[in-house]
Each structure stands twice: as C-alpha cells, then as structure tokens.
Enzyme design. Structure first.
Site, PDB file in Angstrom:
ATOM      1  N   ARG A  43       0.821  -1.214   0.000  1.00 11.40           N
ATOM      2  CA  ARG A  43       0.000   0.000   0.000  1.00 11.40           C
ATOM      3  C   ARG A  43       0.854   1.263   0.000  1.00 11.40           C
ATOM      4  O   ARG A  43       0.330   2.363  -0.179  1.00 11.40           O
ATOM      5  CB  ARG A  43      -0.908  -0.003   1.232  1.00 11.40           C
ATOM      6  CG  ARG A  43      -1.920  -1.143   1.230  1.00 11.40           C
ATOM      7  CD  ARG A  43      -2.788  -1.115   2.463  1.00 11.40           C
ATOM      8  NE  ARG A  43      -3.635   0.083   2.500  1.00 11.40           N
ATOM      9  CZ  ARG A  43      -4.509   0.345   3.456  1.00 11.40           C
ATOM     10  NH1 ARG A  43      -4.631  -0.498   4.475  1.00 11.40           N
ATOM     11  NH2 ARG A  43      -5.258   1.432   3.427  1.00 11.40           N
ATOM     12  N   HIS A 172       9.228 -24.023   4.913  1.00  5.44           N
ATOM     13  CA  HIS A 172      10.629 -23.797   4.555  1.00  5.44           C
ATOM     14  C   HIS A 172      11.562 -24.872   5.099  1.00  5.44           C
ATOM     15  O   HIS A 172      12.676 -25.038   4.605  1.00  5.44           O
ATOM     16  CB  HIS A 172      11.089 -22.404   5.008  1.00  5.44           C
ATOM     17  CG  HIS A 172      11.291 -22.258   6.488  1.00  5.44           C
ATOM     18  ND1 HIS A 172      10.285 -21.841   7.329  1.00  5.44           N
ATOM     19  CD2 HIS A 172      12.372 -22.474   7.267  1.00  5.44           C
ATOM     20  CE1 HIS A 172      10.755 -21.795   8.565  1.00  5.44           C
ATOM     21  NE2 HIS A 172      12.015 -22.179   8.558  1.00  5.44           N
ATOM     22  N   LYS A 176      15.385 -26.986   3.502  1.00  2.00           N
ATOM     23  CA  LYS A 176      16.700 -26.995   4.143  1.00  2.00           C
ATOM     24  C   LYS A 176      17.578 -28.100   3.557  1.00  2.00           C
ATOM     25  O   LYS A 176      17.108 -29.226   3.334  1.00  2.00           O
ATOM     26  CB  LYS A 176      16.550 -27.211   5.656  1.00  2.00           C
ATOM     27  CG  LYS A 176      16.033 -26.001   6.419  1.00  2.00           C
ATOM     28  CD  LYS A 176      15.903 -26.318   7.891  1.00  2.00           C
ATOM     29  CE  LYS A 176      15.493 -25.082   8.682  1.00  2.00           C
ATOM     30  NZ  LYS A 176      16.574 -24.090   8.773  1.00  2.00           N
ATOM     31  N   GLU A 210      14.952 -23.598  20.135  1.00  2.00           N
ATOM     32  CA  GLU A 210      15.376 -22.229  19.872  1.00  2.00           C
ATOM     33  C   GLU A 210      15.805 -21.580  21.187  1.00  2.00           C
ATOM     34  O   GLU A 210      15.142 -21.761  22.211  1.00  2.00           O
ATOM     35  CB  GLU A 210      14.239 -21.410  19.256  1.00  2.00           C
ATOM     36  CG  GLU A 210      13.719 -21.959  17.935  1.00  2.00           C
ATOM     37  CD  GLU A 210      12.562 -21.125  17.414  1.00  2.00           C
ATOM     38  OE1 GLU A 210      12.793 -20.120  16.733  1.00  2.00           O
ATOM     39  OE2 GLU A 210      11.410 -21.488  17.719  1.00  2.00           O
ATOM     40  N   ASP A 229       2.766 -23.186  15.625  1.00  2.00           N
ATOM     41  CA  ASP A 229       3.908 -22.559  14.968  1.00  2.00           C
ATOM     42  C   ASP A 229       4.925 -23.571  14.463  1.00  2.00           C
ATOM     43  O   ASP A 229       5.536 -23.365  13.408  1.00  2.00           O
ATOM     44  CB  ASP A 229       4.573 -21.582  15.935  1.00  2.00           C
ATOM     45  CG  ASP A 229       5.581 -20.672  15.255  1.00  2.00           C
ATOM     46  OD1 ASP A 229       5.289 -20.186  14.137  1.00  2.00           O
ATOM     47  OD2 ASP A 229       6.657 -20.434  15.829  1.00  2.00           O
ATOM     48  N   HIS A 234       6.299 -27.982  10.639  1.00  2.00           N
ATOM     49  CA  HIS A 234       7.692 -28.419  10.531  1.00  2.00           C
ATOM     50  C   HIS A 234       7.934 -29.807  11.128  1.00  2.00           C
ATOM     51  O   HIS A 234       8.494 -30.693  10.477  1.00  2.00           O
ATOM     52  CB  HIS A 234       8.619 -27.412  11.221  1.00  2.00           C
ATOM     53  CG  HIS A 234       8.505 -26.019  10.705  1.00  2.00           C
ATOM     54  ND1 HIS A 234       8.202 -25.733   9.389  1.00  2.00           N
ATOM     55  CD2 HIS A 234       8.670 -24.816  11.320  1.00  2.00           C
ATOM     56  CE1 HIS A 234       8.187 -24.418   9.225  1.00  2.00           C
ATOM     57  NE2 HIS A 234       8.463 -23.850  10.373  1.00  2.00           N
TER      58      HIS A 234
END
Length: 484
Positions: A43, A172, A176, A210, A229, A234
C-alpha cells in the site's frame, strides 16, 4: 524462460528478511533465470527507485559475505520494481493485470507474503481480475489457518481460483539442505533401509530448539503458540520424512501420497493420552548466553495472563506395520538451552550381550539440522585396554559434517524453494490433504489446551524445558539426547 514474481507484502518483514536475500543469492549464483522481474506489491506509495533504495537499506544489515557489494546490488536492482496496490480494491488488480500484460511472461508467480487472513481476499480478487491464468502459480506462506476449519476455508477459496498443481504451500523446513539429505539418506542409499523398521529401532526423537524468545512477534505468537507454529507443520513434516514408505518415483504426488499415509496413520489423541503424553510449558525468567532474560508473560505484546504454550513435547504413535510399537518423540520450544535442531534414531541393543558396555551406550544415528548440518553414527568398539583381552566396549562415532564437505555457501531453504516455484517443481511443497490431516491430528490438543492453564508447566529460560518432558520419555525407559 521469462518470469514475473509478484510479491504481495513486498515491504514487509518476510520479504526483506527471507525472500529478498534468497532471491539475491540465486541471482549471485547464476541460478535465477535472467529474463525475470520482481514486482513488490504494497500500500506504500513508492517509485521503482525508492523501492530499490528501501531494499538496499535492509541489505545493509546483512553480515559477512552474503552482503552484496554496491556493484552486485546495482545489477540485482534492475530486477526490482514496485506497484502500489490496496488488497481490497478491485481496480488496483486491474492495473496489475495491465502491467503484467506488457511483458506477458512465461510464468507469473503470485507470492502471498501477507497475513493468512488476507489469502482468501487476494485469491478472490485475482480470479475476478482474470489473473488466475494457466501461467499463474500462487505461493502461500504458513500458517495456513488457525485450525482445521479455517485451513479448509482457505484451501476451498484458493481452489475456486487455482488448480491444486498451481498452488505452492511453503514449509521452509522442506527446503533446508539437511532435510534434503534426510530424503537422500533414506531413498538414495541401501545401507539403512533394511534396518529402518520396528524390529531394529527402539525410538525416534525430533528436537527443534530455539534459544531466542518471541522477539518482536509477541502479539502474533500469543495467538499462535508452539503447537501451531512448529509442530503442525515443521515437526510433522520431519516425522513424515522419517516414517514414510519409499515412494515409487521422485514425482511430487508419489512423495506426497506416502507422507499423507503417515499422517493418517498417527494414532488419534484421546483425553487419557493427552494427559500422559502431551506436555506443554511456558518459559519464565532465566539466563541465556550469560544474560538475564524476561519470562514470556513479560514480553512486549504478550498478555500477563497468557496461557499460550512456548514448549511442547509429545509422544506420537504411528499405527502401521513398519512402526508398530516404536514411539516418536517430538519436542520444540523457545528460550531453551541452545539453538539446536536434530533427529536421533535410537537402535535396539544387540539381542545377546557378550561384551560389557557402558551404561546408556547404544547404536544411534543423529541427523543434525541446525546450526550444524550433518550425520553422526554412534557405534561401540574395542577400547584401548584390549591388550589385556578386555571384554569392554567403548562408544565411538563417525561424524560427517556436510558444511565442511559441501562448503558453507550452500543453497538456502528459501532460495531452493523459490527456484522450484519458478521451475514448477512441487516435490518440496505441501498438498492440501496433508495439511488437513496434520490439523486433524493436533486439533484435540488445541481444544484441550484452549484457555486452560491447569497443565501449563513453567520452565526457566535457558533450560531444556519442564521436567515433565523428561518424566514422560523416562516412563518408556528412554531419555532425551542431552541427558545421556
């Protein structure tokens, strides 16, 4: 081959953190087709030159050899263009159609790097404007929905505008290099296939850890949580790669058919199983890298009364012939002791012991995903005191570091996936029925945990999560890899 990559959300976080660096690396490597154009959509009221300057400023934060030199970026910038578009205005899509018609590229890629709540609107407007042509491919980012019903709603809307073979749903992790090596390990070599079954494998562990917290994504994460998530997409895709039967070919649907069988074979959750084999936690204050960090509820954008899980540990059962009786343990979380993603395949002990072995020593295959990329094969061998005819064995391991073997400048996940979209290869993308099967499996957990903190276990930031996760796996007589 000519292509137009239309990047909805072209000034957003995903575009400059992941997509633009990946496109630049493909350009640098010479794998990006030369007759291409990248058209940022947002935008903002920007000219082509202003958009190029914006992207160049973002590249200034890239470290080391991946940062483009001014000369490299100047050449890459020739591909970058911009068009202002309000996603809810039909007339703006008409102007986009006119601009794309000027080139009439062989392939038009519509990359929706926007909030998933806007996917339906964009697809409907693309169809109404006549932009859902046979040359069009649409790329959808996760999370695709908030639950099974919303996932079906999005996919139904997309299917009204595009055929399934035109839809590229990105996970994604599948791009990998380490995950590609997992497929190569299983289906490109005959070494492990005779052992890859219940008779020889005791358990398999999937860890995606993580050390970071929610950073600036507190508001998003608080409505999402670790199960949505990381596990629904995954982690379950990794389980599929580990457990699937060998496909009859490398064809996309042959691979995805076998993954779907795994997802449909996951034993459904019952209230009793949730109580025993599903652990969720939320990090509190602690120390990471020697620095004090706040607890989850003190993060910006997070409710002080939040019941959102930042840690999940599950015991999954695949109810089929190959894997009957072999538990699959899935563990993921934020603010853990290290950034470390790996898979551990624990083999059964020798059926008859004639040697003395150290407590806990066993054969296992460790597949490192991040930050290292490689394989470790743990074996037992004669120790140094064999001169005394000792009957004791010592653990040894073979270590294959793919980063050293193939070089640090390997093709990244998004680079690989973007090139596959341009080339029309669907192998590394998720089919709609896969997504629905994954949502169907996790939904009982979502329902049980909704607004309920009775079993939400706290853990200190910088630890490996709540002790209940260790107790869960210990009931089967096993332990996590760092506890050996």
């Amino acid at each position: 081959m000519s292509f137009d990559l239309v990047l909805f959300g072209g000034t957003g976080d995903l575009a400059w953190r992941k997509l633009m660096p990946a496109l630049f690396q493909a350009f640098r490597h010479g794998t990006l087709p030369k007759d291409g154009r990248i058209l940022g959509i947002a935008r903002d009221d920007l000219t082509n030159e202003q958009y190029r300057q914006l992207i160049q400023q973002r590249f200034a934060g890239v470290e080391g050899a991946k940062r483009p030199s001014p000369e490299e970026f100047a050449r890459f910038a020739e591909l970058l263009h911009f068009q202002r578009l309000d996603l809810s205005r039909p007339g703006d899509y008409g102007r986009l159609k006119d601009r794309l018609a000027q080139r009439n590229a062989d392939v038009v890629l519509m990359y929706l790097a926007t909030a998933p709540s806007l996917f339906a609107t964009v697809c409907e407007q693309l169809a109404a404007a006549g932009l859902s042509t046979p040359q069009t491919r649409i790329v959808l980012e996760k999370p695709l929905g908030h639950d099974l019903a919303s996932n079906r709603e999005i996919n139904d809307t997309v299917r009204k505008a595009f055929r399934e073979e035109q839809v590229f749903r990105i996970d994604h992790y599948l791009g990998k290099p380490s995950v590609q090596n997992l497929f190569a390990l299983r289906f490109g070599n005959a070494l492990f296939e005779p052992l890859w079954r219940r008779e020889n494998i005791a358990n398999i562990q999937v860890t995606i850890a993580e050390d970071l917290g929610v950073e600036k994504r507190g508001a998003f994460y608080d409505s999402t949580g670790a199960l949505r998530d990381m596990v629904q997409n995954h982690a379950l895709q990794l389980v599929c790669a580990l457990a699937m039967e060998p496909p009859i070919s490398a064809d996309a649907d042959a691979i995805r058919d076998e993954k779907l069988k795994v997802l449909r074979s996951l034993r459904p959750w019952t209230p009793e199983a949730i109580t025993q084999f599903a652990i969720r936690g939320q990090y509190g204050p602690g120390t990471v890298g020697g620095e004090p960090v706040p607890g989850y509820r003190d993060e910006p954008g997070v409710s002080p009364q939040s019941t959102t899980e930042t840690f999940v540990a599950l015991r999954a059962v695949i109810a089929n012939w190959r894997w009957a009786g072999v538990p699959f343990y899935i563990r993921t979380g934020k603010r853990l002791a290290a950034r470390d993603a790996h898979i551990v395949v624990n083999f059964r002990a020798a059926p008859h012991a004639i040697f003395r072995t150290p407590l806990g020593a066993a054969n296992r295959l460790v597949i490192n995903l991040q930050p290292r990329d490689g394989l470790e094969l743990h074996l037992l061998a004669q120790g140094q005191d064999d001169r005394r005819h000792s009957q004791s064995l010592t653990p040894v391991h073979l270590d294959l570091d793919f980063d050293k073997r193939f070089g640090a400048e390997r093709v990244g996940a998004y680079e690989r996936l973007l090139l596959d979209v341009i080339d029309g290869r669907l192998n590394l993308f998720v089919r709609s029925d896969e997504q629905e099967a994954a949502w169907r499996w996790v939904e009982p957990l979502l329902d049980a945990w909704q607004g309920n903190d009775a079993d939400l276990r706290p853990y200190a930031a910088g630890s490996w999560g709540p002790s209940a996760a260790s107790a869960m796996i210990a009931r089967d007589g096993y332990c996590w890899s760092e506890e050996l």
